[in-house]
Design a protein around this motif. Structure first.
Motif, PDB file in Angstrom:
ATOM      1  N   ALA A 130       0.822  -1.212   0.000  1.00 29.89           N
ATOM      2  CA  ALA A 130       0.000   0.000   0.000  1.00 29.89           C
ATOM      3  C   ALA A 130       0.856   1.263   0.000  1.00 29.89           C
ATOM      4  O   ALA A 130       0.509   2.255  -0.657  1.00 29.89           O
ATOM      5  CB  ALA A 130      -0.937  -0.006   1.210  1.00 29.89           C
ATOM      6  N   GLU A 131       1.981   1.231   0.698  1.00 24.88           N
ATOM      7  CA  GLU A 131       2.856   2.402   0.766  1.00 24.88           C
ATOM      8  C   GLU A 131       3.379   2.779  -0.615  1.00 24.88           C
ATOM      9  O   GLU A 131       3.484   3.961  -0.952  1.00 24.88           O
ATOM     10  CB  GLU A 131       4.044   2.142   1.703  1.00 24.88           C
ATOM     11  CG  GLU A 131       3.656   1.904   3.143  1.00 24.88           C
ATOM     12  CD  GLU A 131       3.219   0.456   3.416  1.00 24.88           C
ATOM     13  OE1 GLU A 131       3.470  -0.449   2.579  1.00 24.88           O
ATOM     14  OE2 GLU A 131       2.609   0.230   4.469  1.00 24.88           O
ATOM     15  N   ASP A 132       3.692   1.779  -1.432  1.00 23.64           N
ATOM     16  CA  ASP A 132       4.194   2.064  -2.780  1.00 23.64           C
ATOM     17  C   ASP A 132       3.086   2.581  -3.686  1.00 23.64           C
ATOM     18  O   ASP A 132       3.309   3.475  -4.505  1.00 23.64           O
ATOM     19  CB  ASP A 132       4.821   0.812  -3.393  1.00 23.64           C
ATOM     20  CG  ASP A 132       6.131   0.433  -2.720  1.00 23.64           C
ATOM     21  OD1 ASP A 132       6.742   1.303  -2.076  1.00 23.64           O
ATOM     22  OD2 ASP A 132       6.533  -0.737  -2.839  1.00 23.64           O
ATOM     23  N   CYS A 174       5.020  -5.704  -9.810  1.00 22.52           N
ATOM     24  CA  CYS A 174       5.493  -5.091  -8.572  1.00 22.52           C
ATOM     25  C   CYS A 174       6.122  -3.757  -8.987  1.00 22.52           C
ATOM     26  O   CYS A 174       5.757  -3.213 -10.026  1.00 22.52           O
ATOM     27  CB  CYS A 174       6.481  -6.026  -7.859  1.00 22.52           C
ATOM     28  SG  CYS A 174       7.931  -6.445  -8.861  1.00 22.52           S
ATOM     29  N   ASN A 175       7.049  -3.229  -8.225  1.00 25.91           N
ATOM     30  CA  ASN A 175       7.657  -1.954  -8.598  1.00 25.91           C
ATOM     31  C   ASN A 175       8.567  -2.044  -9.814  1.00 25.91           C
ATOM     32  O   ASN A 175       8.494  -1.222 -10.715  1.00 25.91           O
ATOM     33  CB  ASN A 175       8.438  -1.361  -7.423  1.00 25.91           C
ATOM     34  CG  ASN A 175       7.539  -0.611  -6.475  1.00 25.91           C
ATOM     35  OD1 ASN A 175       6.595   0.034  -6.886  1.00 25.91           O
ATOM     36  ND2 ASN A 175       7.819  -0.706  -5.193  1.00 25.91           N
ATOM     37  N   ALA A 223      10.035  -9.264  -7.861  1.00 31.97           N
ATOM     38  CA  ALA A 223       9.125 -10.062  -7.033  1.00 31.97           C
ATOM     39  C   ALA A 223       7.973 -10.613  -7.864  1.00 31.97           C
ATOM     40  O   ALA A 223       7.484 -11.720  -7.623  1.00 31.97           O
ATOM     41  CB  ALA A 223       8.589  -9.234  -5.864  1.00 31.97           C
ATOM     42  N   SER A 224       7.570  -9.859  -8.883  1.00 36.06           N
ATOM     43  CA  SER A 224       6.470 -10.315  -9.725  1.00 36.06           C
ATOM     44  C   SER A 224       6.849 -11.540 -10.549  1.00 36.06           C
ATOM     45  O   SER A 224       5.997 -12.375 -10.863  1.00 36.06           O
ATOM     46  CB  SER A 224       5.976  -9.189 -10.633  1.00 36.06           C
ATOM     47  OG  SER A 224       7.004  -8.715 -11.466  1.00 36.06           O
ATOM     48  N   PHE A 262       5.835  -1.607 -12.345  1.00 38.90           N
ATOM     49  CA  PHE A 262       5.070  -0.358 -12.374  1.00 38.90           C
ATOM     50  C   PHE A 262       5.889   0.793 -12.948  1.00 38.90           C
ATOM     51  O   PHE A 262       5.384   1.609 -13.730  1.00 38.90           O
ATOM     52  CB  PHE A 262       4.583   0.004 -10.965  1.00 38.90           C
ATOM     53  CG  PHE A 262       3.905   1.337 -10.916  1.00 38.90           C
ATOM     54  CD1 PHE A 262       2.568   1.449 -11.254  1.00 38.90           C
ATOM     55  CD2 PHE A 262       4.604   2.484 -10.569  1.00 38.90           C
ATOM     56  CE1 PHE A 262       1.933   2.693 -11.244  1.00 38.90           C
ATOM     57  CE2 PHE A 262       3.981   3.729 -10.549  1.00 38.90           C
ATOM     58  CZ  PHE A 262       2.648   3.832 -10.885  1.00 38.90           C
ATOM     59  N   HIS A 263       7.154   0.877 -12.555  1.00 38.29           N
ATOM     60  CA  HIS A 263       7.971   2.012 -13.001  1.00 38.29           C
ATOM     61  C   HIS A 263       8.148   2.014 -14.514  1.00 38.29           C
ATOM     62  O   HIS A 263       8.154   3.087 -15.136  1.00 38.29           O
ATOM     63  CB  HIS A 263       9.307   2.029 -12.267  1.00 38.29           C
ATOM     64  CG  HIS A 263       9.151   2.291 -10.800  1.00 38.29           C
ATOM     65  ND1 HIS A 263       8.557   3.424 -10.298  1.00 38.29           N
ATOM     66  CD2 HIS A 263       9.481   1.541  -9.723  1.00 38.29           C
ATOM     67  CE1 HIS A 263       8.540   3.372  -8.972  1.00 38.29           C
ATOM     68  NE2 HIS A 263       9.085   2.236  -8.605  1.00 38.29           N
TER      69      HIS A 263
END
Length: 137
Positions: free
Chosen positions: A46-48, A92-93, A97-98, A120-121
């Motif tokens: 959630a923080e990301d 993921c970011n 991890a994905s 995401f980036h």
């Protein structure tokens, strides 16, 4: 006694996971979601999501319950997890991890599970739709 573990390193695990996937670029993922009814699944904390923003329409599934929510045979599955052949694109970011998560979904029988190269980036850098803080950057 050695300070290093004797098992495989995480990089080795990620490489092994990726060797089993047909990973997709942000553009390929956007196309698959729009035209092929693929599920785009955000496993970031959630923080990301609060810090960087979200991808509109992506399902948010905490990584610790991903398998239960996407296994079509699970009594705890999401409604959208209705077919083990449906394409599921996890992100993921940055796409590490994905890869592990997508390989785990393949182990459950989701034959078209994969992940987003660069996470995401990479999606945001490609100029694809983002809602929230990153959208204004």
């Amino acid at each position: 006694m050695s300070a290093h573990p004797t098992g495989p390193r995480v990089d080795t695990l990620v490489d092994a996971a990726r060797s089993r996937l047909v990973r997709v670029t942000p553009e390929q993922a956007a196309h698959a979601v729009t035209y092929e009814l693929a599920l785009l699944v955000d496993t970031r904390p959630a923080e990301d999501r609060a810090r960087y923003g979200t991808i509109p329409g992506a399902l948010v599934v905490d990584r610790n319950v991903l398998e239960w929510r996407l296994d079509p045979t699970s009594p705890h599955r999401l409604e959208q997890a209705d077919d083990p052949r449906r394409t599921v694109i996890v992100f993921c970011n940055e796409g590490y991890a994905s890869s592990l998560a997508a390989a785990s979904l393949r182990d459950l029988g989701l034959v078209n599970a994969t992940d987003l190269v660069g996470g995401f980036h990479a999606w945001a850098a490609a100029g694809l739709p983002v809602a929230g803080p990153h959208a204004a950057a």
